[in-house]
Write a protein that holds these residues in place. Structure first.
Motif, mmCIF file in Angstrom:
data_model
loop_
_atom_site.group_PDB
_atom_site.id
_atom_site.type_symbol
_atom_site.label_atom_id
_atom_site.label_comp_id
_atom_site.label_asym_id
_atom_site.label_seq_id
_atom_site.Cartn_x
_atom_site.Cartn_y
_atom_site.Cartn_z
ATOM 1 N N ARG A 1 33.804 -2.084 69.514
ATOM 2 C CA ARG A 1 33.393 -1.614 68.305
ATOM 3 C C ARG A 1 33.477 0.000 68.623
ATOM 4 N NH1 ARG A 1 29.760 -4.578 69.708
ATOM 5 N NH2 ARG A 1 28.460 -6.094 68.924
ATOM 6 N N LEU A 2 33.474 0.560 69.716
ATOM 7 C CA LEU A 2 33.776 1.972 69.812
ATOM 8 C C LEU A 2 34.925 2.355 69.423
ATOM 9 C CD1 LEU A 2 32.000 4.503 70.771
ATOM 10 C CD2 LEU A 2 32.935 4.127 73.146
ATOM 11 N N ILE B 1 35.353 10.348 68.249
ATOM 12 C CA ILE B 1 34.228 10.319 67.400
ATOM 13 C C ILE B 1 33.388 11.782 67.237
ATOM 14 C CG2 ILE B 1 31.929 9.281 67.043
ATOM 15 C CD1 ILE B 1 33.219 6.729 68.472
ATOM 16 N N ARG C 1 37.154 0.881 67.240
ATOM 17 C CA ARG C 1 37.105 0.731 65.746
ATOM 18 C C ARG C 1 36.455 1.837 65.182
ATOM 19 N NH1 ARG C 1 36.178 -5.088 66.614
ATOM 20 N NH2 ARG C 1 34.120 -4.647 65.816
ATOM 21 N N HIS C 2 35.341 2.401 65.604
ATOM 22 C CA HIS C 2 34.629 3.405 65.069
ATOM 23 C C HIS C 2 35.630 4.499 65.368
ATOM 24 C CE1 HIS C 2 31.369 5.877 63.731
ATOM 25 N NE2 HIS C 2 31.331 6.696 64.772
ATOM 26 N N ALA D 1 38.250 4.585 62.648
ATOM 27 C CA ALA D 1 37.868 4.780 61.586
ATOM 28 C C ALA D 1 37.490 6.147 61.015
ATOM 29 C CB ALA D 1 36.340 3.732 61.180
ATOM 30 N N THR D 2 37.017 6.902 62.266
ATOM 31 C CA THR D 2 36.672 8.127 62.031
ATOM 32 C C THR D 2 38.039 9.270 61.874
ATOM 33 O OG1 THR D 2 34.996 8.004 63.626
ATOM 34 C CG2 THR D 2 35.847 10.330 63.431
#
Length: 192
Positions: free
Chosen positions: A84-85, A27, A87-88, A91-92
């Motif tokens: 969630r981390l 991230i 998936r984040h 997405a990044t």
């Protein structure tokens, strides 16, 4: 905001913490991981991420159930926050790939990557729909129970206050709908 671990001892904690550290690194510095196709494929699903191994990051393969159990014990927010981390981070990397200029014809591996991303997005969309359906059902049931309790009140002023609060809650769920239309949306529930 970096999630903090609950405990840092044991092999189970290391399963989660090493992965969490990697996700934070992705991230914070997505450019460092843009060419790691194996990592990107592992981020596509929970199971693939559990099976992911990396000697550089001290990550070893485990089962999804084991990862979930240890994340619940180690990670603040449990496995849901940990996922969630993941998936984040995915997405990044996906956003970074989408910004790259297109040079030349679309390669077959690019088509495969896009198909995997589409399948992951469809799966996540279905999961979110299921969650909304369950929450709507729970809300409908809670409001129905609330009506029953409010009907037992002796004072007309208390009943009116309950009716007013009930309508305000319904109005919160749709800015475009009136409380009456929100009632119809949730289903026919008798008045107080």
């Amino acid at each position: 905001m970096t999630p903090q671990p609950r405990q840092t001892e044991g092999a189970g904690a290391q399963l989660v913490l090493a992965r969490g550290k990697l996700l934070q690194a992705i991230i914070n510095q997505p450019g460092s991981f843009k060419h790691d196709v194996t990592l990107q494929a592992a981020l596509m699903s929970q199971g693939a991420f559990a099976k992911f191994t990396s000697a550089d990051h001290q990550i070893r393969r485990t089962s999804l159930n084991t990862l979930k159990a240890h994340a619940r014990a180690v990670w603040v927010g449990g496995y849901a926050d940990f996922d969630r981390l993941r998936r984040h981070a995915l997405a990044t990397l996906s956003i970074r790939e989408a910004v790259k200029p297109n040079h030349g014809p679309v390669r077959q591996e690019t088509i495969g990557t896009l198909k995997r991303k589409l399948l992951a997005a469809r799966s996540e969309n279905q999961d979110l729909r299921d969650e909304v359906l369950l929450l709507t059902f729970a809300l409908k049931r809670a409001l129905h129970l609330w009506q029953g309790y409010a009907a037992r009140l002796a004072s007309d002023a208390d009943k009116a206050r309950c009716r007013k609060e009930y309508n305000e809650i319904l109005a919160c769920f749709s800015h475009a709908l009136t409380p009456e239309k929100a009632l119809e949306t949730l289903g026919s529930v008798s008045d107080f």
